[in-house]
Enzyme design. Structure first.
Site, PDB file in Angstrom:
ATOM      1  N   SER A  98       0.829  -1.199   0.000  1.00  0.00           N
ATOM      2  CA  SER A  98       0.000   0.000   0.000  1.00  0.00           C
ATOM      3  C   SER A  98       0.871   1.260   0.000  1.00  0.00           C
ATOM      4  CB  SER A  98      -0.962  -0.039   1.191  1.00  0.00           C
ATOM      5  OG  SER A  98      -1.958   0.944   1.075  1.00  0.00           O
ATOM      6  N   ASP A 222      -9.732  -5.387  -4.569  1.00  0.00           N
ATOM      7  CA  ASP A 222      -9.201  -4.308  -3.727  1.00  0.00           C
ATOM      8  C   ASP A 222     -10.094  -3.072  -3.826  1.00  0.00           C
ATOM      9  OD1 ASP A 222      -7.623  -2.354  -2.439  1.00  0.00           O
ATOM     10  OD2 ASP A 222      -5.763  -3.342  -3.061  1.00  0.00           O
ATOM     11  N   HIS A 250      -7.614  -5.547  -0.297  1.00  0.00           N
ATOM     12  CA  HIS A 250      -6.355  -4.844  -0.070  1.00  0.00           C
ATOM     13  C   HIS A 250      -5.402  -5.675   0.794  1.00  0.00           C
ATOM     14  CE1 HIS A 250      -3.968  -1.303  -0.457  1.00  0.00           C
ATOM     15  NE2 HIS A 250      -4.004  -0.978   0.832  1.00  0.00           N
TER      16      HIS A 250
END
Length: 269
Positions: A98, A222, A250
């Site tokens: 991320s 995601d 995610h």
């Protein structure tokens, strides 16, 4: 083994170093708003396969120092450089999730891939996290601004709401509580200022600096960093492979835990 690395006056970065005798090193950079403990199930598995796993808490998160400022991608990338040089690491795989993936990209461009031989981008918040006139993907800036406001007014609820879209599978309440606890360990100020960086930073000009083999691991479901971001990274990074996770959101490092660990090990070799 855990210890601290001083990256500048008054700022110490916490480092967790597992199986340090191995010469196959993976340096993990966690995502917002967690810390290195999000990779617990990688640290259980990969050292047994002969890998040295190093997790750091970026400034403001986990056990690291909590300075008021210094949450730009440049500054955090510079912190990583100090950790790599202090530990005298060589020939490493840099693995970022991320925001950690975004920071890893900035590291590769800003420090010319220093000591990195392979790159793993995991649900990376890149090349850009927010929509803009010439980039129609990701969250809107207003949505991020609402997260910033919620951070300053009710951070526990903000983290709980964010956790609801993080994973794409059923999770026990105990796991959800544990994961939310990782976010609560952070400084509220750092949590908000990293959101500002996510909102405003643009990595499109950094991608051409990446020349090492790169694995882009991304969940098809995601809701934080949509799968199209992984496709865009793949099309822009030479010598990259895109590894889709059909049943992951995610948090692909947990949604498809066994596949994730095996794919990462296969890529590193």
């Amino acid at each position: 083994m855990g210890y601290y690395v001083k990256v500048e006056k008054g700022v110490n970065i916490y480092v967790e170093d597992i199986n340090s005798s191995s010469n196959k090193t993976i340096l993990f950079i966690h995502g917002w708003p967690a810390n290195h403990q999000m990779f617990e199930y990688q640290f259980d598995f990969l050292p047994a396969m002969g890998y040295r796993c190093i997790g750091i808490d970026i400034r403001g998160f986990g056990k690291s120092s909590r300075p008021w400022d210094g949450y730009s991608y440049n500054r955090v990338a510079d912190d990583i450089r100090v950790v790599i040089d202090t530990l005298q690491l060589e020939d490493i795989t840099l693995a970022g999730h991320s925001m950690g993936g975004a920071i890893s990209i900035r590291y590769m461009a800003r420090h010319r891939e220093h000591k990195v031989s392979k790159l793993a981008l995991i649900g990376a918040a890149a090349p850009v996290f927010t929509k803009r006139p010439n980039f129609p993907y990701g969250m809107t800036k207003d949505e991020v601004n609402q997260l910033i406001k919620a951070t300053y007014t009710d951070r526990p609820k903000m983290l709980s709401d964010f956790g609801d879209i993080f994973f794409a599978r059923y999770l026990t309440k105990s796991f959800i509580d544990w994961f939310q606890g990782l976010g609560l360990m952070a400084s509220g100020n750092a949590t908000a200022k990293c959101l500002t960086s996510l909102r405003d930073e643009d990595l499109r000009n950094d991608l051409s600096f990446i020349q090492v083999p790169t694995a882009i691991l991304h969940g098809k479901q995601d809701k934080v960093c949509p799968f199209v971001l992984g496709e865009l990274l793949h099309s822009s990074i030479k010598n990259s492979i895109l590894i889709p996770f059909e049943f992951s959101g995610h948090g692909l490092f947990y949604c498809e835990l066994e596949k994730f660990n095996q794919e990462l090990a296969n890529f590193i070799g």
